[in-house]
Design a protein around this motif. Structure first.
Motif, PDB file in Angstrom:
ATOM      1  N   GLY A  75       0.788  -1.229   0.000  1.00 23.41           N
ATOM      2  CA  GLY A  75       0.000   0.000   0.000  1.00 23.41           C
ATOM      3  C   GLY A  75       0.817   1.274   0.000  1.00 23.41           C
ATOM      4  O   GLY A  75       0.260   2.365   0.007  1.00 23.41           O
ATOM      5  N   ALA A  76       2.135   1.148  -0.033  1.00 25.43           N
ATOM      6  CA  ALA A  76       2.986   2.340  -0.007  1.00 25.43           C
ATOM      7  C   ALA A  76       2.758   3.173  -1.268  1.00 25.43           C
ATOM      8  O   ALA A  76       2.630   2.639  -2.367  1.00 25.43           O
ATOM      9  N   VAL A  77       2.691   4.479  -1.072  1.00 22.97           N
ATOM     10  CA  VAL A  77       2.457   5.413  -2.182  1.00 22.97           C
ATOM     11  C   VAL A  77       3.722   6.235  -2.385  1.00 22.97           C
ATOM     12  O   VAL A  77       4.111   7.007  -1.501  1.00 22.97           O
ATOM     13  N   PRO A  78       4.371   6.090  -3.542  1.00 19.95           N
ATOM     14  CA  PRO A  78       5.545   6.928  -3.808  1.00 19.95           C
ATOM     15  C   PRO A  78       5.149   8.403  -3.803  1.00 19.95           C
ATOM     16  O   PRO A  78       4.015   8.754  -4.151  1.00 19.95           O
ATOM     17  N   GLN A  79       6.071   9.243  -3.419  1.00 21.88           N
ATOM     18  CA  GLN A  79       5.796  10.682  -3.313  1.00 21.88           C
ATOM     19  C   GLN A  79       5.236  11.246  -4.615  1.00 21.88           C
ATOM     20  O   GLN A  79       4.327  12.068  -4.593  1.00 21.88           O
ATOM     21  N   ASP A  80       5.731  10.770  -5.755  1.00 21.37           N
ATOM     22  CA  ASP A  80       5.269  11.304  -7.034  1.00 21.37           C
ATOM     23  C   ASP A  80       3.889  10.773  -7.451  1.00 21.37           C
ATOM     24  O   ASP A  80       3.346  11.203  -8.464  1.00 21.37           O
TER      25      ASP A  80
END
Length: 90
Positions: free
Chosen positions: A43-48
Motif C-alpha cells: 500500500g505504499a504510495v511513492p511521493q510522485d
C-alpha cells in the motif's frame, strides 16, 4: 534515509467494485477476479503518486479507500534542565 511513505488501504467490506481507483492509479491498486480492489503490495504510495492516491480516495463512491499519513517523530517527554551540583556546607 527516504521519507516515510503514505499508504493506501481499501476496506474490503465497503468496496463494491466500481474500479475508479484502478482507473486513476492502476499501479497503486490491484483487482481480484470479481473486480474488487485492494492496495497493491504493502500500500505504499511513492511521493510522485500522492496526487493520484488522493484522487482515488475522493473518487470512491463507497468511501472504501483511505490514505494514511506517515507517523511523525515519536513524542519525547520533556526533560528537566540539568541542575549543577553544589557543595553542601557542613
Amino acid at each position: 534515509m527516504p521519507a516515510p511513505a503514505f499508504r493506501v488501504h481499501v476496506d474490503a467490506e465497503k468496496c463494491q467494485g466500481h474500479n475508479r481507483c484502478y482507473a486513476i492509479a492502476p499501479d497503486l491498486f490491484d483487482l481480484d477476479d470479481l473486480g474488487m480492489s485492494s492496495a497493491a503490495g504493502d500500500g505504499a504510495v511513492p511521493q510522485d503518486r500522492l496526487t493520484q492516491a488522493r484522487l482515488a480516495v475522493t473518487n470512491c463512491p463507497e468511501y472504501a479507500i483511505s490514505l494514511t499519513e506517515p507517523a511523525g517523530p515519536a513524542e519525547q517527554p520533556e526533560r528537566a534542565e540539568p541542575v549543577e551540583a553544589t557543595e553542601v556546607q557542613p
